[in-house]
Scaffold this motif. Sequence first.
Motif, mmCIF file in Angstrom:
data_model
loop_
_atom_site.group_PDB
_atom_site.id
_atom_site.type_symbol
_atom_site.label_atom_id
_atom_site.label_comp_id
_atom_site.label_asym_id
_atom_site.label_seq_id
_atom_site.Cartn_x
_atom_site.Cartn_y
_atom_site.Cartn_z
ATOM 1 N N SER A 106 0.816 -1.216 0.000
ATOM 2 C CA SER A 106 0.000 0.000 0.000
ATOM 3 C C SER A 106 0.849 1.266 0.000
ATOM 4 C CB SER A 106 -0.951 0.005 1.199
ATOM 5 O OG SER A 106 -0.234 0.141 2.420
ATOM 6 N N LEU A 107 2.112 1.153 0.401
ATOM 7 C CA LEU A 107 3.005 2.311 0.387
ATOM 8 C C LEU A 107 3.225 2.832 -1.029
ATOM 9 C CD1 LEU A 107 5.738 1.046 2.889
ATOM 10 C CD2 LEU A 107 4.133 2.907 3.309
ATOM 11 N N LYS A 108 3.146 1.951 -1.998
ATOM 12 C CA LYS A 108 3.474 2.315 -3.383
ATOM 13 C C LYS A 108 2.603 3.440 -3.918
ATOM 14 C CE LYS A 108 4.957 -2.384 -4.678
ATOM 15 N NZ LYS A 108 4.681 -3.520 -5.600
ATOM 16 N N SER A 109 1.379 3.525 -3.474
ATOM 17 C CA SER A 109 0.435 4.506 -4.021
ATOM 18 C C SER A 109 0.834 5.947 -3.712
ATOM 19 C CB SER A 109 -0.975 4.244 -3.494
ATOM 20 O OG SER A 109 -1.039 4.442 -2.087
ATOM 21 N N HIS A 110 1.756 6.142 -2.798
ATOM 22 C CA HIS A 110 2.169 7.491 -2.406
ATOM 23 C C HIS A 110 3.376 8.004 -3.194
ATOM 24 C CE1 HIS A 110 -0.577 7.516 1.035
ATOM 25 N NE2 HIS A 110 -0.224 6.260 1.222
ATOM 26 N N PHE A 111 3.863 7.223 -4.161
ATOM 27 C CA PHE A 111 5.076 7.587 -4.895
ATOM 28 C C PHE A 111 4.869 7.496 -6.398
ATOM 29 C CE2 PHE A 111 6.217 5.877 -0.767
ATOM 30 C CZ PHE A 111 7.053 6.862 -0.268
ATOM 31 N N ALA A 171 5.451 6.310 -10.072
ATOM 32 C CA ALA A 171 5.667 4.919 -10.481
ATOM 33 C C ALA A 171 7.091 4.642 -10.960
ATOM 34 C CB ALA A 171 4.668 4.543 -11.570
ATOM 35 N N SER A 172 7.662 5.535 -11.794
ATOM 36 C CA SER A 172 8.950 5.197 -12.416
ATOM 37 C C SER A 172 10.105 5.122 -11.425
ATOM 38 C CB SER A 172 9.261 6.152 -13.569
ATOM 39 O OG SER A 172 9.344 7.492 -13.129
ATOM 40 N N PRO A 173 10.275 6.080 -10.497
ATOM 41 C CA PRO A 173 11.385 5.946 -9.549
ATOM 42 C C PRO A 173 11.175 4.874 -8.491
ATOM 43 C CG PRO A 173 10.151 7.946 -9.090
ATOM 44 C CD PRO A 173 9.622 7.399 -10.381
ATOM 45 N N LEU A 174 9.932 4.437 -8.334
ATOM 46 C CA LEU A 174 9.656 3.387 -7.363
ATOM 47 C C LEU A 174 10.286 2.062 -7.782
ATOM 48 C CD1 LEU A 174 7.992 2.906 -4.717
ATOM 49 C CD2 LEU A 174 6.125 2.149 -6.205
ATOM 50 N N GLN A 175 10.535 1.906 -9.076
ATOM 51 C CA GLN A 175 10.965 0.608 -9.597
ATOM 52 C C GLN A 175 12.317 0.155 -9.051
ATOM 53 O OE1 GLN A 175 8.788 -1.354 -11.322
ATOM 54 N NE2 GLN A 175 7.529 0.383 -10.662
ATOM 55 N N ALA A 176 13.236 1.066 -8.781
ATOM 56 C CA ALA A 176 14.546 0.661 -8.261
ATOM 57 C C ALA A 176 14.464 0.201 -6.814
ATOM 58 C CB ALA A 176 15.562 1.803 -8.385
ATOM 59 N N GLY A 177 13.314 0.392 -6.178
ATOM 60 C CA GLY A 177 13.090 -0.144 -4.837
ATOM 61 C C GLY A 177 12.464 -1.530 -4.874
ATOM 62 N N ILE A 178 12.174 -1.994 -6.082
ATOM 63 C CA ILE A 178 11.646 -3.351 -6.278
ATOM 64 C C ILE A 178 12.762 -4.172 -6.906
ATOM 65 C CG2 ILE A 178 9.862 -4.747 -7.380
ATOM 66 C CD1 ILE A 178 8.113 -2.201 -7.446
ATOM 67 N N VAL A 179 13.367 -5.020 -6.125
ATOM 68 C CA VAL A 179 14.565 -5.749 -6.550
ATOM 69 C C VAL A 179 14.297 -7.251 -6.486
ATOM 70 C CG1 VAL A 179 17.040 -6.059 -6.150
ATOM 71 C CG2 VAL A 179 15.956 -3.867 -5.608
ATOM 72 N N ASP A 180 14.690 -7.938 -7.532
ATOM 73 C CA ASP A 180 14.441 -9.384 -7.622
ATOM 74 C C ASP A 180 12.958 -9.702 -7.394
ATOM 75 O OD1 ASP A 180 17.157 -9.554 -7.987
ATOM 76 O OD2 ASP A 180 17.591 -10.239 -5.949
ATOM 77 N N GLY A 181 12.101 -8.790 -7.861
ATOM 78 C CA GLY A 181 10.667 -8.980 -7.738
ATOM 79 C C GLY A 181 10.089 -8.678 -6.378
ATOM 80 N N LYS A 182 10.886 -8.153 -5.466
ATOM 81 C CA LYS A 182 10.435 -7.878 -4.102
ATOM 82 C C LYS A 182 10.490 -6.370 -3.811
ATOM 83 C CE LYS A 182 12.249 -12.359 -2.560
ATOM 84 N NZ LYS A 182 10.929 -13.027 -2.470
ATOM 85 N N PHE A 183 9.426 -5.857 -3.207
ATOM 86 C CA PHE A 183 9.357 -4.442 -2.831
ATOM 87 C C PHE A 183 10.097 -4.261 -1.512
ATOM 88 C CE2 PHE A 183 6.379 -1.028 -0.940
ATOM 89 C CZ PHE A 183 7.221 0.000 -1.361
ATOM 90 N N VAL A 184 11.316 -3.738 -1.587
ATOM 91 C CA VAL A 184 12.171 -3.648 -0.401
ATOM 92 C C VAL A 184 12.736 -2.245 -0.152
ATOM 93 C CG1 VAL A 184 12.848 -6.081 -0.425
ATOM 94 C CG2 VAL A 184 14.166 -4.424 -1.767
ATOM 95 N N GLY A 185 12.382 -1.270 -0.984
ATOM 96 C CA GLY A 185 12.916 0.070 -0.791
ATOM 97 C C GLY A 185 11.867 1.146 -0.954
ATOM 98 N N VAL A 186 11.674 1.974 0.080
ATOM 99 C CA VAL A 186 10.747 3.099 0.012
ATOM 100 C C VAL A 186 11.533 4.369 -0.323
ATOM 101 C CG1 VAL A 186 9.235 4.605 1.358
ATOM 102 C CG2 VAL A 186 9.069 2.136 1.621
ATOM 103 N N PRO A 187 11.147 5.117 -1.363
ATOM 104 C CA PRO A 187 11.847 6.363 -1.700
ATOM 105 C C PRO A 187 11.865 7.329 -0.516
ATOM 106 C CG PRO A 187 10.422 5.711 -3.503
ATOM 107 C CD PRO A 187 10.089 4.800 -2.336
ATOM 108 N N CYS A 188 13.023 7.960 -0.319
ATOM 109 C CA CYS A 188 13.138 8.856 0.843
ATOM 110 C C CYS A 188 13.874 10.155 0.539
ATOM 111 C CB CYS A 188 13.845 8.135 1.995
ATOM 112 S SG CYS A 188 15.581 7.723 1.685
#
Length: 430
Positions: free
Chosen positions: A120-125, A127-144
């Motif tokens: 649900s965190l994804k909706s606040h960011f 879309a394009s820069p969010l992708q580098a926080g998704i690694v090996d198919g897992k959402f592991v980084g929140v933009p800060c």
Amino acid sequence: MNNVSRRQALAALAGGAAIMATTAACGFKSANATASSADGDVSYWTQVDPTNTVQQAAISAFNKTSKGQVTLSTIASAGYLGKVQTAMGSSAMPGLFFNWGGGSLSPYIKAGKLVELDPSLKSHFLASPLQAGIVDGKFVGVPCRGTQPVFLYYNKALFAQAGVKPPTTYSDLTSLVTVFKKRGITPFTIAGSGTSSWTELMWVEYLVDRVGGPGVFSSIAGGDWSTWKDASVLQAAQMIAELISSGAFGSNFGSVNYGAGGTSTLLADGRAAMQLMGSWDYATLAQISPSFVKNDLGYVPFPSVEGGKGDAGNVSGNPTNYISMTTAAAGTTAADFLKTVYRDDYVLGLVKDGEVPVTTNTKSLLSQSTDPAYSSFLYDLVAGAPAFTQSWDQALGSTLATPMLTEIQKLFNGQDSPQQFVSNVLAIQG
């Protein structure tokens, strides 16, 4: 973020492959950093930088109402990556830590050290820069932090004197080379000395994207090294060779350094008309010549390539920085804290500090930036990007990126033909 930080991100990749093989036996305890405790308190590690005051303000506000407490541990930039690498896998592993996303997180994911985050965190960011926080198919980084796209800077005074406009197509770009050469001005300043091949990489990134689309590098980064055979790679290399022979970068770029006294100074003092560079160069230019930034600095997206598959809105560079959660984070404190990085007070703090965050509420706050026009350009560039490709050297990992950068420098130096460049890069992972 400044360019020093960009280079540090590559250093993270250099140690990444060996991290999990060595850290388990190497306990680490920083003098100013403690691991997360079992009662739900969380240690958040970050490097020393100008936004630490914004981070601390968010933590202080959070701690006033949270049962579990977050403690910020700031570590000098020069030693930050080494301490994180050493701590991961030891009893001192932080619950939260600042990072560059992408390939730098892959070793930790494979070792089971990172926690997958609430979708649900994804909706606040964006879309394009969010992708580098998704690694090996897992959402592991929140933009800060702020975004750091690469685009064309140009000297508006030189363009006005020549009676020309900044390029929107590749044909425009090559025509401008002729215009400025005739006027005795270097069309594009670029750093080619020493370890500056990352500035040359930017040209490869954008030309491959514009010719072949973002899927070409996405396939390479995804593990299909044979994609270097794609026709767009050879075409991009040929275009670079043509630019070099036409004098687009001048005759001595191999001895030019990046930054003050080098590329940035050449643009600011009117000896070069344009520069392909990341958003971090704005601060460098402002230090060199505030009057140039105020009166004569222009900026536009990298132009389209006629007949190419890549969308002219695609962006390359450093999407942003991220916070990741480790298995050392007990209870819900860390997860609750991650919700603070898209709130207005945190975002506004970054904006006033010169950053352009990638949250969906950033746009309404940019009027309070020190340069609203520039900040809005960055935000709109990223918000409208169909794809934001992370800098290749950061996305690939050092084992592959280092020899790739060497081959790119050889291409620019004329040591290799475009065909040899493709063959040599393919041979990196034979």
